[in-house]
Design a protein around this motif. Structure first.
Motif, short mmCIF file in Angstrom:
data_model
loop_
_atom_site.label_atom_id
_atom_site.label_comp_id
_atom_site.label_asym_id
_atom_site.label_seq_id
_atom_site.Cartn_x
_atom_site.Cartn_y
_atom_site.Cartn_z
N GLU A 43 0.99 11.24 7.76
CA GLU A 43 1.47 9.96 7.15
C GLU A 43 2.94 9.88 7.08
O GLU A 43 3.52 8.94 6.36
N ASN A 44 3.64 10.91 7.27
CA ASN A 44 5.14 10.97 7.39
C ASN A 44 5.94 10.63 8.55
O ASN A 44 5.28 10.54 9.63
N ARG A 50 -4.56 8.85 2.01
CA ARG A 50 -3.31 9.64 2.50
C ARG A 50 -2.54 8.78 3.62
O ARG A 50 -1.39 8.63 3.49
N LEU A 51 -3.52 8.21 4.23
CA LEU A 51 -2.96 7.25 5.43
C LEU A 51 -2.42 6.09 4.92
O LEU A 51 -1.65 5.56 5.78
N ALA A 60 0.92 -1.23 0.00
CA ALA A 60 -0.08 -0.10 0.16
C ALA A 60 0.95 1.25 0.06
O ALA A 60 0.38 2.33 -0.68
N ASN A 61 1.88 1.23 0.72
CA ASN A 61 3.04 2.22 0.69
C ASN A 61 3.20 2.81 -0.70
O ASN A 61 3.88 3.84 -0.64
N LYS A 75 0.11 5.79 3.21
CA LYS A 75 1.53 6.22 3.07
C LYS A 75 2.28 5.76 4.51
O LYS A 75 3.42 5.87 4.54
N SER A 76 1.40 5.33 5.60
CA SER A 76 2.00 5.21 6.78
C SER A 76 2.72 4.01 6.81
O SER A 76 2.35 3.00 6.18
N ILE A 108 1.71 3.64 -2.91
CA ILE A 108 0.78 4.59 -3.51
C ILE A 108 1.70 6.12 -3.12
O ILE A 108 1.27 7.16 -4.04
N ARG A 109 2.50 6.17 -2.17
CA ARG A 109 3.43 7.30 -1.98
C ARG A 109 3.98 7.97 -3.28
O ARG A 109 4.45 8.99 -3.51
#
Lengths: 280, 280
Positions: B122-123, B219-220, A272-273, B222-223, A275-276
């Motif tokens: 998310e960073n 957005r989340l 899923a990451n 990216k966590s 997507i960043r």
């Protein structure tokens, strides 16, 4: 250039404000079945004059349909019936297949340009309209080959004035893509809101604890059914496709947790990451 | 007041910046197993000095654990072993039951205050730290009755300096509530990202079309897993509970669409709209 906005809500109102600011439109007529919205749009100087549909069709160079997609689909053929070769009609709806299909055999179909500016908020009505909308986002024009050259050029100028980046595709492709990157987000958000409302009866706790993450994930759940039920209805097959995939992705998380398979959980999250790298 | 931050990432780093700005901390030591993060935190003046754990425990009035929840749980009893009656240890993790359970019989357990500031992005890493964090959000203190009065007062002052609104509850209640208003949002967001990544192989299209709605819903996603796998592991039962409910809510949308039951769809959406009245 005289422009009629049919539906002076968030999208129609924001377009009116920006097209007037840019001096693209010298006069803006507003048509809306909701008298309160019309009144508010006049008061906020979003439109110059509130008129009826017949007058609008007779007296506009450009007619913009900014109403729910089922209403646009019904109204479009009737507007085209009265269109001359000097007039253009465009829509801004979130589905494109049904509206383009509906006028496939219309004698004036070339005066229509099917489009979709990829911008919106969870708010609605003229009070939510803003001249800061649209800029830098993508706008899609569908079935461009079916529109007259002058109509297409006019609509391109509209989007240039809204400072949007144009993309071209078929109605089918548009509806598949928007199912993925817009429609499923709304269903997820609605379902998440219902989950929390179902389980958390102490509303105060939600309100006090809600993190910024939660707020951003359920933001779309504030969007109204008047706009969204017709979108889901028109894009039913694609939305169901993506919804099934989404439920099966959630089941992978469920299974990883149930089986204490934290390596798999990490794998799902790492994937899923990615997507960043795609969404800046 | 000399403060040690263990884990100089987004949360620890942001706390350090704010506590220094507010002149609450006169000296801030940083401890981190990641040498690169330590170096970056020094460079950004987030910490005054990089030290080892032993030195930090000997020389700090307040020790803040800001590392993943599984690491905090392991490290806390070891830190408490060396704590005097003039020192306080606090954590800022997203789960509270396991960490409080782990020190239930520790002789120095009253020097610890379990807490959770409801803020994050998310960073990650010290580069994402900001002194603008936390303000106006809720922070939770759990099992306050197990902490010494002076330790509790000190941690309250920390959150006053972060300008957060304090809430008190049991660890069990905290973990149930955060499953609803934070942990499920992350799973939804990860699953949504995986759905889109699975189906949309043309990444360019996602990037160009992605609406603001989609961006806020994923957005989340990216966590990082380093932080989130331990949270899901520690709060497994509650998260599974909410995840099952969420899947069943999504199935209602699926069923409404499959059966062309648009009245039911409207009902589901109208119910979700109630979140508007709760989340401003």
């Amino acid at each position: 250039m005289t422009v009629t906005i049919i539906g002076v809500g968030l999208i129609g109102g924001s377009m009116a404000l920006k097209l007037k600011n840019q001096q693209f439109a010298s006069k803006i007529y507003g048509v809306d079945f909701n008298e309160q919205n019309l009144h508010k749009a006049l008061e906020l100087k979003i439109i110059d004059e509130a008129v009826n549909l017949e007058f609008a069709i007779k007296n506009s160079d450009l007619i913009i349909l900014a109403i729910p997609v089922d209403s646009s689909q019904k109204l479009l053929p009737k507007i085209l019936d009265f269109c001359t070769e000097n007039q253009t009609v465009m829509d801004v709806g979130s589905t494109k297949f049904e509206i383009t299909k509906g006028i496939k055999n219309h004698i004036n179909k070339s005066r229509f340009v099917a489009s979709h500016p990829m911008w919106g908020t969870e708010n609605s009505g003229p009070g939510a309209a803003t001249s800061d909308a649209f800029g830098g986002r993508a706008a899609v024009i569908c079935e461009a080959e079916n529109s007259a050259t002058d109509s297409l050029e006019l609509v391109k100028k509209v989007y240039e004035n809204l400072e949007m980046n144009l993309l071209y595709m078929s109605s089918e492709d548009h509806d598949i893509h928007t199912a993925y990157i817009s429609h499923i987000s709304h269903i997820t958000s609605y379902a998440l809101a219902n989950t929390v409302l179902e389980k958390e009866k102490e509303e105060d706790t939600i309100f006090q604890l809600a993190s910024s993450g939660f707020s951003s994930t359920v933001r779309l759940a504030k969007s109204h059914p008047e706009m969204w039920v017709p979108i889901f209805k028109q894009n039913k097959e694609n939305v169901l496709d993506v919804l099934n995939e989404h439920i099966s992705q959630l089941r992978k998380f469920k299974s990883a947790l149930e089986k204490d398979n934290f390596e798999y959980l990490e794998e799902l999250i790492s994937n899923a990451n990615k997507i960043r790298g795609i969404l800046k």
